[in-house]
Design a protein around this motif. Structure first.
Motif, PDB file in Angstrom:
ATOM      1  N   GLU A  69      -3.927   7.535  -1.276  1.00 58.28           N
ATOM      2  CA  GLU A  69      -3.375   6.213  -1.006  1.00 58.28           C
ATOM      3  C   GLU A  69      -3.862   5.216  -2.052  1.00 58.28           C
ATOM      4  O   GLU A  69      -4.987   5.311  -2.552  1.00 58.28           O
ATOM      5  N   TYR A  70      -3.009   4.250  -2.342  1.00 57.22           N
ATOM      6  CA  TYR A  70      -3.292   3.195  -3.302  1.00 57.22           C
ATOM      7  C   TYR A  70      -3.075   1.874  -2.568  1.00 57.22           C
ATOM      8  O   TYR A  70      -1.963   1.585  -2.116  1.00 57.22           O
ATOM      9  N   HIS A  71      -4.129   1.073  -2.467  1.00 57.25           N
ATOM     10  CA  HIS A  71      -4.130  -0.061  -1.561  1.00 57.25           C
ATOM     11  C   HIS A  71      -3.940  -1.380  -2.292  1.00 57.25           C
ATOM     12  O   HIS A  71      -4.404  -1.569  -3.416  1.00 57.25           O
ATOM     13  N   ASP A  72      -3.251  -2.302  -1.615  1.00 56.72           N
ATOM     14  CA  ASP A  72      -3.152  -3.702  -2.051  1.00 56.72           C
ATOM     15  C   ASP A  72      -2.697  -3.820  -3.500  1.00 56.72           C
ATOM     16  O   ASP A  72      -3.355  -4.442  -4.344  1.00 56.72           O
ATOM     17  N   GLU A  74      -7.081   4.137  -9.224  1.00 55.39           N
ATOM     18  CA  GLU A  74      -6.465   3.011  -8.509  1.00 55.39           C
ATOM     19  C   GLU A  74      -6.388   1.766  -9.378  1.00 55.39           C
ATOM     20  O   GLU A  74      -5.418   1.010  -9.307  1.00 55.39           O
ATOM     21  N   ARG A 102       1.261   5.470  -0.070  1.00 56.86           N
ATOM     22  CA  ARG A 102       0.715   6.816   0.053  1.00 56.86           C
ATOM     23  C   ARG A 102       1.426   7.704  -0.950  1.00 56.86           C
ATOM     24  O   ARG A 102       2.633   7.919  -0.868  1.00 56.86           O
ATOM     25  N   THR A 132       0.870  -1.178   0.000  1.00 50.29           N
ATOM     26  CA  THR A 132       0.000   0.000   0.000  1.00 50.29           C
ATOM     27  C   THR A 132       0.903   1.223   0.000  1.00 50.29           C
ATOM     28  O   THR A 132       1.838   1.304   0.800  1.00 50.29           O
TER      29      THR A 132
END
Length: 513
Positions: A277-280, A335, A272, A270
């Motif tokens: 934020e960009y997750h997984d 994302e 920031r 993940t």
């Protein structure tokens, strides 16, 4: 450009289904080899003469092609090539037509000049050389020194990108920054990957001196993306930001990796960014350093799209610059777009698995900091009970310090040489390794293929003895990684070019990853 207004293009997979290629044209192959010999016959990359006069004169004759498109400029000691490749992949995912210039190459000189994710075809590479050759001859005649190998290739890349034309070029510095031939371009974004001691003959013997050289790519009005740095390097870079009125974004403060865990074939992270934020995100590369490279790449692409810190960070005194990092409120990249781009990221020759049973990994680490990071990643990602190292490294590197990094992780070491004339003699390397490992844990082989065969044999013996998983790490140089990839069938040189044009054609790159 935001995630919403990006064109719906996606990065092409770097390795699609196997396709039959037509056999190379013999005439083109002959001409390619002639051009390679002409280029490689010039002063090599490691013979640096610090001036931009020659490349500036050549660029002027060519119409300053480096000003025909915006540039993202990348320097540092470790991680430059991987970060540049990641930036290019993200930009291409946004629908932009990209140019990418990296160095050194692993197997084929055309790898260095990439348009839209593909190395220049043979015909285009030859056309680019033919375009610049008359002007190269003019500059050669006018000056006391001929243009170098790297200067000619840099001019070819700038010209090829203008001819394409590209929307943006990602340019990796060859060596240092201030006096590097690529520095005739003014990067809208300047990326500084981690700085450590290397190339002391040309860049200085202290972190401060080396950082001062690398800070030279930060230009007035640019956004400087700073990877994690030693304090001494960070102070130099921030001072440069203040002096030229640039804007700064720092890993660990304005952006960075928030979470990271191992995953099948890589790691799940993940990040920031500067805009959210960009997750997984699945990153199919090994090592914490590749996660931080990816974070720097993401921040660079956000900054290029206008998501950088506010202009309040421009031009203040150093203390104010370090404190001023308020962000605007731009929209983040999509994302899904980022996720797909991360899936497509590759870094050949950087902890690359090229064989299984036993596992053989090739890696380009060639300085102590790079080797430490690579070994940390090997220990984290692979459950080897026994690791055998094949080492071929340049004579001018800090070989004892590299060996100190290797010894705790490796059961044994096979000392050998690569195809560069700068490679340390196997006997001398084995003697140095014996002082660190003990002579019983060291072998020498005059040829890399014999060294790999010996290491595989040792790994097989360890596995047969019931000592658990075993693996082989082939490392010490970009040249070593490229040679090993060719020997083990991992390189893609189907066009018949000679690639290296002679041993001294390779530069011992400043980027181990």
């Amino acid at each position: 450009m935001t995630g919403e207004d990006a064109r719906p293009a996606h990065p092409r997979p770097p390795h699609g289904p196997a396709q039959r290629r037509p056999p190379p044209d013999p005439a083109l192959t002959r001409r390619l080899r002639e051009v390679e010999r002409e280029i490689f016959a010039r002063r090599p990359e490691h013979a640096v003469e610090p001036t931009l006069d020659r490349i500036s004169a050549l660029a002027t004759l060519l119409g300053d092609p480096q000003r025909a498109y915006p540039v993202i400029h990348v320097t540092g000691t470790n991680g430059k090539t991987s970060t540049a490749r990641m930036i290019e992949t993200l930009l291409r995912a946004r629908g932009l037509r990209t140019g990418l210039f990296t160095s050194p190459h692993l197997s084929n000189v055309r790898e260095r000049i990439v348009v839209d994710g593909e190395p220049l075809p043979v015909e285009a590479f030859l056309a680019s050389y033919d375009d610049v050759a008359p002007y190269v001859a003019l500059v050669d005649e006018r000056g006391p020194l001929r243009l170098s190998f790297f200067e000619v290739l840099t001019a070819m890349a700038f010209a090829a990108f203008a001819d394409a034309p590209v929307d943006v070029a990602v340019i990796e510095v060859g060596l240092g920054g201030t006096w590097d031939a690529t520095n005739i371009a003014d990067g809208a974004v300047a990326v500084e990957t981690p700085i450590s001691i290397d190339h002391t003959r040309y860049l200085g013997s202290t972190i401060e001196e080396i950082a001062g050289e690398k800070a030279g790519i930060i230009k007035p009005g640019a956004v400087a993306i700073l990877g994690q740095q030693p304090l001494a390097a960070a102070e130099v870079l921030l001072r440069r930001v203040a002096e030229v009125g640039a804007t700064v974004a720092r890993e660990g403060i304005e952006f960075g990796v928030v979470a990271r865990e191992l995953a099948v074939g890589g790691q799940l992270i993940t990040v920031r960014g500067l805009a959210g934020e960009y997750h997984d995100l699945l990153l199919p590369l090994f090592g914490e350093y590749q996660a931080t490279n990816a974070a720097c790449a993401l921040a660079a692409v956000e900054a290029f799209g206008g998501a950088g810190p506010l202009a309040g960070a421009r031009g203040e005194e150093l203390d104010d610059v370090t404190a001023a990092a308020g962000r605007a409120e731009p929209e983040p990249l999509g994302e899904d777009l980022v996720r797909e781009a991360f899936l497509a990221m590759t870094s050949p020759g950087r902890l690359e698995v090229v064989r299984r049973s036993p596992v053989v990994i090739v890696d380009s680490a060639h300085n102590p900091a790079g080797m430490a990071a690579s070994l940390e990643a090997v220990v984290e990602a692979f459950s080897f009970r026994t690791l055998i190292v094949v080492l071929a490294i340049s004579e001018d590197k800090d070989v004892p310090a590299v060996l100190d990094q290797l010894e705790p992780a490796a059961e044994g070491l096979v000392a050998t040489r690569n195809s560069s004339d700068r490679s340390m003699a196997p006997g001398k390397l084995a003697d140095l390794a014996g002082e660190v490992f003990g002579p019983d844990r060291v072998r020498a082989a005059d040829r890399l293929d014999d060294a790999i065969e010996a290491a595989v044999g040792l790994a097989d013996e360890a596995a047969a003895d019931g000592l658990g998983g075993s693996g082989v790490l082939v490392t010490g140089s970009v040249v070593t990684a490229g040679d090993a990839r060719s020997l083990l069938g991992a390189s893609d040189d189907a066009d018949g070019g000679g690639g290296r044009g002679g041993r001294d054609g390779f530069r011992e790159g400043a980027d181990p990853r």
